[in-house]
Design a protein around this motif. Sequence first.
Motif, PDB file in Angstrom:
ATOM      1  N   ALA A 269      19.541-144.281  -5.415  1.00 18.67           N
ATOM      2  CA  ALA A 269      19.740-144.900  -6.728  1.00 18.67           C
ATOM      3  C   ALA A 269      20.990-145.775  -6.730  1.00 18.67           C
ATOM      4  N   THR A 270      22.027-145.325  -6.050  1.00 12.15           N
ATOM      5  CA  THR A 270      23.258-146.113  -5.964  1.00 12.15           C
ATOM      6  C   THR A 270      23.016-147.408  -5.209  1.00 12.15           C
ATOM      7  N   ARG A 271      22.234-147.350  -4.138  1.00 11.25           N
ATOM      8  CA  ARG A 271      21.904-148.553  -3.373  1.00 11.25           C
ATOM      9  C   ARG A 271      21.105-149.540  -4.236  1.00 11.25           C
ATOM     10  N   LEU A 272      20.170-149.022  -5.004  1.00 13.60           N
ATOM     11  CA  LEU A 272      19.337-149.877  -5.852  1.00 13.60           C
ATOM     12  C   LEU A 272      20.137-150.519  -6.981  1.00 13.60           C
ATOM     13  N   SER A 273      21.266-149.893  -7.334  1.00 14.64           N
ATOM     14  CA  SER A 273      22.112-150.461  -8.385  1.00 14.64           C
ATOM     15  C   SER A 273      23.034-151.555  -7.862  1.00 14.64           C
ATOM     16  N   GLY A 274      22.957-151.829  -6.554  1.00 17.71           N
ATOM     17  CA  GLY A 274      23.720-152.938  -5.992  1.00 17.71           C
ATOM     18  C   GLY A 274      24.948-152.548  -5.200  1.00 17.71           C
ATOM     19  N   VAL A 275      25.196-151.251  -5.023  1.00 14.33           N
ATOM     20  CA  VAL A 275      26.370-150.789  -4.285  1.00 14.33           C
ATOM     21  C   VAL A 275      26.050-150.779  -2.790  1.00 14.33           C
ATOM     22  N   ASN A 276      26.991-151.251  -1.997  1.00 13.70           N
ATOM     23  CA  ASN A 276      26.840-151.230  -0.536  1.00 13.70           C
ATOM     24  C   ASN A 276      27.151-149.821  -0.040  1.00 13.70           C
ATOM     25  N   VAL A 277      26.137-148.985  -0.003  1.00 14.88           N
ATOM     26  CA  VAL A 277      26.314-147.566   0.345  1.00 14.88           C
ATOM     27  C   VAL A 277      26.871-147.408   1.754  1.00 14.88           C
ATOM     28  N   ASN A 278      26.367-148.216   2.693  1.00 12.53           N
ATOM     29  CA  ASN A 278      26.829-148.107   4.081  1.00 12.53           C
ATOM     30  C   ASN A 278      28.318-148.412   4.197  1.00 12.53           C
ATOM     31  N   LEU A 279      28.785-149.428   3.476  1.00 13.29           N
ATOM     32  CA  LEU A 279      30.200-149.785   3.512  1.00 13.29           C
ATOM     33  C   LEU A 279      31.051-148.671   2.904  1.00 13.29           C
ATOM     34  N   VAL A 280      30.594-148.086   1.804  1.00 10.79           N
ATOM     35  CA  VAL A 280      31.336-146.999   1.173  1.00 10.79           C
ATOM     36  C   VAL A 280      31.511-145.844   2.155  1.00 10.79           C
ATOM     37  N   LYS A 281      30.431-145.471   2.837  1.00 10.53           N
ATOM     38  CA  LYS A 281      30.516-144.361   3.793  1.00 10.53           C
ATOM     39  C   LYS A 281      31.443-144.698   4.955  1.00 10.53           C
ATOM     40  N   MET A 282      31.384-145.926   5.441  1.00  6.42           N
ATOM     41  CA  MET A 282      32.229-146.301   6.562  1.00  6.42           C
ATOM     42  C   MET A 282      33.709-146.257   6.173  1.00  6.42           C
ATOM     43  N   VAL A 283      34.023-146.748   4.980  1.00 10.88           N
ATOM     44  CA  VAL A 283      35.411-146.728   4.521  1.00 10.88           C
ATOM     45  C   VAL A 283      35.902-145.297   4.332  1.00 10.88           C
ATOM     46  N   VAL A 284      35.033-144.410   3.855  1.00 12.86           N
ATOM     47  CA  VAL A 284      35.409-143.006   3.688  1.00 12.86           C
ATOM     48  C   VAL A 284      35.806-142.400   5.031  1.00 12.86           C
ATOM     49  N   PHE A 285      35.038-142.697   6.059  1.00 16.34           N
ATOM     50  CA  PHE A 285      35.392-142.200   7.395  1.00 16.34           C
ATOM     51  C   PHE A 285      36.683-142.855   7.891  1.00 16.34           C
ATOM     52  N   GLY A 286      36.906-144.113   7.527  1.00 16.57           N
ATOM     53  CA  GLY A 286      38.160-144.764   7.879  1.00 16.57           C
ATOM     54  C   GLY A 286      39.361-144.068   7.254  1.00 16.57           C
ATOM     55  N   LEU A 287      39.238-143.687   5.976  1.00 13.88           N
ATOM     56  CA  LEU A 287      40.307-142.935   5.311  1.00 13.88           C
ATOM     57  C   LEU A 287      40.531-141.595   6.000  1.00 13.88           C
ATOM     58  N   MET A 288      39.434-140.963   6.439  1.00 11.60           N
ATOM     59  CA  MET A 288      39.559-139.700   7.157  1.00 11.60           C
ATOM     60  C   MET A 288      40.341-139.896   8.452  1.00 11.60           C
ATOM     61  N   GLY A 289      40.098-141.002   9.141  1.00 18.83           N
ATOM     62  CA  GLY A 289      40.838-141.290  10.361  1.00 18.83           C
ATOM     63  C   GLY A 289      42.325-141.500  10.110  1.00 18.83           C
ATOM     64  N   VAL A 290      42.655-142.185   9.017  1.00 15.94           N
ATOM     65  CA  VAL A 290      44.070-142.404   8.670  1.00 15.94           C
ATOM     66  C   VAL A 290      44.756-141.071   8.388  1.00 15.94           C
ATOM     67  N   MET A 291      44.072-140.174   7.670  1.00 13.53           N
ATOM     68  CA  MET A 291      44.671-138.874   7.372  1.00 13.53           C
ATOM     69  C   MET A 291      44.795-138.007   8.626  1.00 13.53           C
ATOM     70  N   ALA A 292      43.855-138.140   9.560  1.00 13.66           N
ATOM     71  CA  ALA A 292      43.978-137.434  10.836  1.00 13.66           C
ATOM     72  C   ALA A 292      45.205-137.941  11.595  1.00 13.66           C
ATOM     73  N   ALA A 293      45.448-139.255  11.524  1.00 15.47           N
ATOM     74  CA  ALA A 293      46.629-139.833  12.166  1.00 15.47           C
ATOM     75  C   ALA A 293      47.912-139.307  11.523  1.00 15.47           C
TER      76      ALA A 293
END
Length: 387
Positions: A269-293
């Motif tokens: 539903a979020t994808r159909l509303s125009g949100v780039n779901v793949n980008l959101v997930k990738m950025v979330v993992f990026g934040l996880m990497g920063v916190m691991a650092a």
Amino acid sequence: MANINLRKFLSENKIVALLIVVCLIWALFGYLTFNTDTGVSGFLTARNFSNLLRQMAITGILAAAMVFVIVAGEIDLSVGSLLGLLGGIAAILDAVYGWPLAGTISFVLLAGAALGLMNGWLTAYLGIPSFIVTLGGQLAFRGSVLGLTGGITIAPVSPSLRYIGQGYLPGWLGNGCAIALFVLLLFMAFRTRRKRLQHSLRVPTPVMEATRLVGIGILILGFVLVLNSYQGIPVPVLVLLFVLGIFTIIAKGTVFGRYIYAVGSNAEATRLSGVNVNLVKMVVFGLMGVMAALAGLTTTARLAAGTPSAGFGGELDAIASCFIGGTSMRGGVGSVIGALVGALIMASLDNGMSMLGVDTFWQQIIKGIILVIAVYLDIISSGVKRL
């Protein structure tokens, strides 16, 4: 009726319930470590609270980002090994190559972001399940740190890097940080209340809101006074509070934060509303990497060395803290403050049982049981039926 009341209480007052659990744990260990000769409890001392908070800071840093990963409907099993790898890199740059502190921190944070984004890209854009991607990352990162360090401890690190993990703030600076934190919480509370009123959503009465804020203020005041009575606020705890503020603002005050919860609740539903779901997930993992650092830097600084075994099992502690703190394993539900209280519960159990001389295997068994209970409470509070 009792079951309905329990479910309502758990769903509406999770943080309060968790804080009650913390108080009960502290009271229990305070009683069990009470010395009748000195009239003092070994657990309930300013020195032990300082050590306890320093211990939970690293898990708390990981858990703050892990909340976003789980809320988005994913999982990251690589953060413990990534912490060890990035902490080892920090030790090598500092102790072997003599890099300045700013350069070491910048490189490690960028490396963490890059590796986290790689996990996110493999998961979101290539469609590989995050469980598999991060399990592979766990093995690869652990092997990499063994290769980089040669399986030996890298030491000693510079005093400036050690300060991040071992230093304390002066009393006046600690007081200033506490005031700034309380002002930030006030701003977020009034901002949230105003927005909910604008959209005709239910809000607490002014008396209830004021009582809650006064209670938070008293907790912050007590927190600062206790730590200042020892040596001051530990720097890792300050880092954790900074992370708490940033991630709370992202979760509650930004469009991106709303996207994370929307993706976890219903990705299609979020994808159909125009949100780039793949980008959101990738950025979330990026934040996880920063916190691991950040956690890797703090670990290396605290140990004054880079060790190949650093971060071992850290991902399990972070995930357990999130679940204990009320993050739903189904995604879409969770809070940063809840995860940090969950980390505090885990650290309190470790600290108290270690003071009592409880065997390590019993500590692991008890924490495992608590994790299962936390997930069960999540199930009954959300009304999920068993098939």
